[in-house]
Write a protein that holds these residues in place. Structure first.
Motif, mmCIF file in Angstrom:
data_model
loop_
_atom_site.group_PDB
_atom_site.id
_atom_site.type_symbol
_atom_site.label_atom_id
_atom_site.label_comp_id
_atom_site.label_asym_id
_atom_site.label_seq_id
_atom_site.Cartn_x
_atom_site.Cartn_y
_atom_site.Cartn_z
ATOM 1 N N THR A 72 0.856 -1.189 0.000
ATOM 2 C CA THR A 72 0.000 0.000 0.000
ATOM 3 C C THR A 72 0.889 1.235 0.000
ATOM 4 O O THR A 72 2.097 1.159 0.213
ATOM 5 N N VAL B 298 3.830 -5.686 6.584
ATOM 6 C CA VAL B 298 4.062 -4.418 5.887
ATOM 7 C C VAL B 298 5.041 -4.558 4.719
ATOM 8 O O VAL B 298 5.740 -3.594 4.395
ATOM 9 N N CYS C 89 5.943 -1.791 1.653
ATOM 10 C CA CYS C 89 5.271 -0.581 2.143
ATOM 11 C C CYS C 89 6.356 0.468 2.411
ATOM 12 O O CYS C 89 7.015 0.445 3.454
#
Length: 540
Positions: A325, A347, A350
């Protein structure tokens, strides 16, 4: 319920070994009582008779237990051996879970009429889980399942290959005690006509999985069609605990708002690869779904303003996946300051997850209960900060994935592995690539030796360094022996293809552990198995 698929490289040999052990145990227990009263000569005669063993004389309960370890394709082969085995293989207790999608290692049904007979004869009240491919999703099959299988709890309907639906005009009954329903969508078929027939039977659902067509879709297409009506499903399923929308292009924040308005018991929401979800609905979601603990947002389109507006401080979310993301560092600092302690955090890829963010999590004790963490390919994260985290919280970790940092060598892991006493899933290394040049050689023997001595609960290990980066010597077999002998729970060891992979594989195969060593070209290791809701989220 466990819905595992059994895969064996030599199922017949394994079947024989189990039978021999069971028979040996039975014979030994009988002889122990008799040999106490017989002389040495009689004992010798009986020991000779032990060679003449008859598998079929075992009690039926033991025979069924042995047969239960076989996949259904092997049961069908056993049915041709003799009448006893034919009867055993048809016992309904061996058919509690049935997989009928050949592309996912299931059985292939050629005769629909014969299959309809089997539903009542062989599956009946024992059936709890079934997967149906498109050609078997007919009104007659669904009628039989509803009438003959009252304990059916888990149902998968795979429409993914459909170009045209069967006629469901006569569908007037559907399994009504389902706990889980999984629907695999088609790229071109609208399912509203079918769904209208089954809405009233879905009130018992606790787990809903709708799997999209992300692998087949063309992102260049401008028009996005809603092939299934999410709002109507929500209205008929008030007891949902787990919702998994995987790879559905039409899912957006309006659909999440609809879900939040009616699913007050929601505990897990997975939106992986739902790229139209921006996060504007998360404020409402957290306000209304107070039981929400697990939020999976891998490869979604979430943006800073939507995440910042949500009331993370009053939520109970403790499992979070924000892989791939584009949230900023400031956004992550803000939401992690307000979130409760995390037990699962993913994560990878990211860029906003930096040293500052990880240091904040450590300083605020947000990771005191962390069970699994994935930090792979976080280009703005320094390995010194990761070492501080693992030194402080490594003993409680069950899963760790930290790959993709070219500056991390074997010395980092030798210093770190001693803090990972309870690790079960472990991913390390950096595959070779033009954007991640590794200037040093990795002494793999030292890494394996450290894992063998410190990580004896290890179940899955992946080492991503390729053969050009690895360094080993003529004594490497000794270190391979160490990890094979000490890590007795090891089920999967994934290595890059090459000479070292062949060396390790041959070592394990000589010890009759055929499926342990695998290659990164066909297998990948992930910490997702440590999610609390992993079994509820599984499909395919």
């Amino acid at each position: 319920m466990d819905v595992r698929r059994f895969t064996m490289t030599n199922s017949t040999a394994m079947f024989s070994n189990v039978a021999q052990e069971a028979w040996g145990h039975k014979i030994d227990s009988e002889l122990e009582d008799e040999l106490d009263h017989d002389d040495e000569h009689n004992a010798s005669q009986r020991s000779k008779r032990r060679i003449k063993r008859d598998f079929n004389t075992l009690p039926e309960k033991i025979l069924l237990t042995i047969f239960s370890y076989l996949p259904h394709i092997e049961l069908l082969r056993c049915a041709r051996v003799c009448r006893l085995w034919h009867a055993l293989s048809q016992n309904s207790r061996l058919w509690k879970t049935v997989f009928l999608r050949p592309e996912y290692h299931g059985l292939h049904v050629k005769n629909l009429d014969l299959f309809l007979q089997l539903i009542g004869h062989r599956f009946s009240a024992s059936l709890q889980f079934i997967e149906l491919p498109m050609e078997l999703i007919t009104a007659d099959v669904l009628h039989e399942l509803a009438n003959k299988c009252p304990n059916l709890k888990y149902l998968t309907l795979d429409f993914s290959t459909a170009m045209q639906l069967h006629d469901f005009y006569d569908l007037n009954i559907f399994p009504c005690n389902l706990k889980m329903l999984c629907i695999c969508l088609s790229e071109v078929i609208f399912l509203e006509g079918f769904m209208r027939r089954i809405y009233t039977y879905l009130s018992s659902l606790e787990i809903l999985q709708i799997i999209g067509t992300i692998e087949k879709s063309n992102e260049a297409e401008e028009e996005v069609y809603e092939t299934i009506n999410i709002s109507k499903i929500k209205a008929q399923t008030p007891n949902l605990r787990v919702i998994n929308f995987y790879g559905i292009f039409f899912i957006d924040d309006n659909h999440i708002e609809i879900i939040a308005s009616g699913c007050i018991h929601l505990e897990c929401l997975a939106l992986n690869f739902c790229t139209r979800v921006k996060g504007a609905s998360f404020k409402t979601l957290l306000q209304r779904c107070r039981k929400l603990q697990c939020l999976l947002l891998q490869n979604t389109g979430i943006e800073d303003h939507g995440m910042l507006a949500a009331d993370w401080g009053s939520s109970v979310v403790n499992e979070l996946d924000i892989s791939s993301t584009e949230l900023s560092e400031n956004c992550l600092v803000n939401i992690f300051e307000r979130m409760p302690n995390l037990t699962y955090l993913a994560v990878p890829n990211c860029d906003g997850f930096t040293d500052k963010v990880l240091a904040l999590l450590v300083d605020l004790d947000k990771l005191t209960n962390i069970r699994a963490i994935d930090l792979s390919n976080t280009v703005n994260l320094n390995h010194e900060v990761v070492f501080t985290l693992l030194k402080q919280h490594g003993r409680q970790l069950r899963g760790l994935s930290y790959a993709g940092n070219s500056k991390v060598t074997e010395q980092f892991w030798i210093n770190t592995i001693k803090h990972l006493k309870n690790i079960k899933i472990f991913v390390m290394g950096t595959p070779h690539g033009w954007f991640k040049k590794i200037n040093t050689r990795i002494h793999i023997d030292q890494v394996l030796d450290a894992c063998a001595h410190e990580c004896q609960k290890l179940e899955r290990l992946e080492i991503q360094w390729d053969e050009e980066t690895l360094r080993w010597n003529e004594n490497s077999s000794k270190f391979i022996d160490h990890i094979r002998i000490r890590c007795v729970r090891l089920q999967s060891l994934v290595l890059a293809d090459g000479e070292y992979y062949e060396l390790v594989r041959s070592n394990f195969e000589r010890a009759d552990r055929q499926r342990v060593v695998r290659t990164t070209t066909s297998d990948q290791t992930s910490i997702v198995g440590l999610l609390n809701y992993y079994n509820d989220l599984r499909f395919n």
